[in-house]
Design a protein around this motif. Structure first.
Motif, short mmCIF file in Angstrom:
data_model
loop_
_atom_site.label_atom_id
_atom_site.label_comp_id
_atom_site.label_asym_id
_atom_site.label_seq_id
_atom_site.Cartn_x
_atom_site.Cartn_y
_atom_site.Cartn_z
N ARG A 32 0.79 -1.10 0.04
CA ARG A 32 0.15 0.10 0.07
C ARG A 32 1.07 1.15 0.11
N THR B 14 2.31 4.57 0.87
CA THR B 14 2.24 5.52 2.06
C THR B 14 2.59 6.96 1.76
N TRP C 154 5.77 2.35 0.54
CA TRP C 154 4.70 1.47 0.70
C TRP C 154 4.84 0.87 2.18
N ASP C 155 3.83 0.12 2.48
CA ASP C 155 3.71 -0.30 3.92
C ASP C 155 4.20 -1.68 3.71
N ARG D 261 8.36 7.65 8.86
CA ARG D 261 7.21 6.96 8.09
C ARG D 261 7.43 6.38 6.84
#
Length: 273
Positions: A150, A152, A192-193, A216
Motif C-alpha cells: 500500500r 504510504t 509502501w507499507d 514513516r
C-alpha cells in the motif's frame, strides 16, 4: 452609498473566489470513456501507451509519452498512445503485445474495461507500470497485479527530490544489465507499507542511508523500487522512477525502460513461461 473601497473589496473577494474555484490541472476531475479511439493499422509487436489520469497528473507525461514512442520505434515496433480508457476492450487489446502505463493514475476503467484488461493479462499480455502506476490512487486488483504494498507517500518540501543510491540487486535482467552496481539517481521516492509480494523479483532497491527520509517513509532493507513478477504467463514490470521530465531524457533510464518493454513483450529475457 457604494464607495470605491467597497468596490475594490468586492472585486478582491471575487478574484479570490475564482482562484479557489479554478481547477487544479494536476488533479483533474475523474472521467470515464465510452467510445474507443480509432486505432491506426498496427503490425506486431505493438505497444499500447496509456497516460490517462483519474488521479494525480504529472507534468512529465508530456515528455514520457514521446520518449516511450521513440524507444518502440527504434526497435522497429509500432505503438499507439492514448488517454482514452475505452481502448480497454477485447477487440483493440488483441492488437497489442505490451501495455505501458506512462504515469497513468487513478481508477480509469468502467466495469467492462476492467474485465477486458484482466482478460488480456490472463491471456499472457505484458505490462510495464511506471512511477505513478505505484501510487495510492489505483484499485485493489491493480495494486495486486503491480506486486502489492500500500502506497504510504513520499518526502515533501525541500526533500521531495533527492539524489540517492539505487542498489542494483539483479544485473542479469534486460532492464538492468547495463546499470552499475550502485546507480546514483534523483527522483521523488515512493514508499509502501510492505515490500513487493513474495513472488516478485527485485531488480533495484533504494539505499535509505543515502538520502533524508522521515521514519514513516523508511522500509528498511526491503525498499524495492524496480521489480518484476508473473501473473500467470503475463510478464509484469514496475519501476517507481520517472516523476520529473528530466528522467525521460536520461540515457540510462531510457535504456532501462527499453529493456523492460523488450522483456514484457517476450522479445528477450526469461520468466513467466
Amino acid at each position: 452609498m457604494i464607495t470605491a473601497a467597497k468596490l475594490a473589496a468586492a472585486a478582491l473577494l471575487l478574484t479570490l473566489g475564482a482562484a479557489q474555484a479554478a481547477p487544479d490541472p494536476r488533479r483533474p476531475a475523474p472521467t470515464f470513456d465510452r467510445v474507443p479511439p480509432e486505432l491506426p493499422a498496427l503490425t506486431r509487436p505493438a505497444v499500447l501507451i496509456v497516460s490517462k489520469t483519474n488521479g494525480y497528473r504529472h507534468d512529465s507525461i508530456a515528455a514520457a509519452v514521446p520518449a516511450i514512442e521513440a524507444l518502440v520505434k527504434a526497435r522497429g515496433w509500432y505503438s499507439f498512445a492514448t488517454e482514452n480508457a475505452a481502448v480497454f476492450n477485447a477487440r483493440d487489446l488483441a492488437k497489442f503485445d505490451v501495455i505501458v502505463f506512462a504515469n497513468a493514475s487513478g481508477d480509469i476503467y468502467t466495469s467492462d474495461q476492467r474485465k477486458a484488461f484482466q482478460a488480456w493479462i490472463a491471456g499472457g499480455g505484458g505490462f510495464v507500470g511506471l512511477h505513478s502506476a505505484g501510487d495510492g490512487s489505483h484499485p485493489d486488483w491493480f495494486v495486486k497485479l503491480r506486486g502489492g504494498g500500500r502506497f504510504t507517500g513520499h518526502p515533501g518540501g525541500a526533500d521531495q527530490f533527492q539524489a540517492a543510491d539505487l542498489v542494483i540487486v539483479d544485473r542479469s535482467h534486460p532492464a538492468t544489465r547495463h546499470l552499475p552496481a550502485r546507480w546514483r539517481w534523483t527522483d521523488e521516492y515512493y514508499s509502501w507499507d510492505a515490500p513487493p509480494a513474495a513472488d516478485a523479483h527485485i531488480l533495484a532497491s533504494l539505499d535509505e542511508a543515502t538520502l533524508r527520509l522521515e521514519p514513516r517513509y523508511r522500509m528498511g532493507g526491503g525498499h524495492a523500487l524496480i521489480w518484476w513478477r508473473c501473473e500467470g504467463r503475463a510478464r509484469i514490470f514496475y519501476s517507481a522512477l520517472g516523476h520529473k521530465a528530466e528522467a525521460w531524457r536520461d540515457p540510462m533510464h531510457l535504456k532501462m525502460l527499453d529493456g523492460a518493454i523488450g522483456w514484457a513483450a517476450r522479445a528477450e529475457g526469461t520468466g513467466c513461461d
